[in-house]
Design a protein around this motif. Sequence first.
Motif, PDB file in Angstrom:
ATOM      1  N   ASP A   1       0.484  -1.087  -0.137  1.00 15.08           N
ATOM      2  CA  ASP A   1      -0.032  -0.200   0.224  1.00 15.08           C
ATOM      3  C   ASP A   1       0.966   1.561   0.130  1.00 15.08           C
TER       4      ASP A   1
ATOM      5  N   LYS B   1       0.728   4.558  -2.719  1.00 13.07           N
ATOM      6  CA  LYS B   1      -0.183   5.625  -2.487  1.00 13.07           C
ATOM      7  C   LYS B   1       1.383   6.180  -2.638  1.00 13.07           C
ATOM      8  N   ASN B   2       2.275   5.971  -2.926  1.00 11.11           N
ATOM      9  CA  ASN B   2       3.565   6.819  -3.509  1.00 11.11           C
ATOM     10  C   ASN B   2       4.506   5.883  -4.111  1.00 11.11           C
TER      11      ASN B   2
END
Length: 297
Positions: A217, A221-222
């Motif tokens: 995750d 997300k980044n």
Amino acid sequence: MLNGILVIDKDSGMTSADVVYHLRKALHIRKIGHAGTLDPEVTGVLPIAIGQATKLIEMMHTRPKAYIGSGLFGYRTDSYDTEGKVLEEKKLTEAFSASEIQDKMHSFKGTITQVPPIYSAVKVNGKHLYEYAREGIEVERPKREVEVYKYDLTRKPEFDSEKGEESFSFQIECSKGTYVRSLVNDLGEKMNTPAVMTHLRRVASSGFDISQAVKLDEIIKNPEKAAELIQPIDAFFKDYETIDLNEGKWLKVKNGALISLKTDAKSVALRYNGRVKAIYQKTAKGYRPKLMLLQNE
């Protein structure tokens, strides 16, 4: 272009292929593959090779793996874990001692012959064993030789007199192809009581460990963080003898030529401009290419 190994700490409920799929989408890179499949319910270290590092996958498979987990004496399932159908139950009237369990664990150390669980990805006649299991078809499971380097208790076993069950925790280091579920099931057989694996987490694989891992995750997300967290290709060869090439040798290596080296090592990592560009292996006539990594930048 990213080149290296991204060590993912896989969550439960996700397949190894799912991890690759999500990383391809997040990073917009097609050249991605995983080394060492983890069952969906198993968590922990899943090395992901990206770019030039995909050439290392076969070599990555050969490195030892390490796990921590838990098991339970008292019942047995067809999958050797808690996901399967219960085949046998046997209430314990008294606890096994830690020394009894440890002694039996140590009997597995070394080279052993193992039968994989029926619910596994091993193929027979081009079909996965779990496919036969789901169809209710009996098939002979292929035996395989694996190496167990460590199989130890990590804490005092806990006995539940009401349920007639005893839980235990363990750590295992083993070769590729080893099924930890089978080691737990087979431990039960040696103790003359059914046993099942209740939890498993891989803490090391392919020369990388959980301290180097990142959650999927976090990358989704980044995505830009992947460049900071990725392990360089050279990190995989940290245990190899490394030789820096001069311009003349580099020109030969670029063309995959036979070369002479002042070493007796069976395999060497050849570096140019600070990056490993090839793995050469010793032959009777000199050193020849084993693996080319010319785009390792």
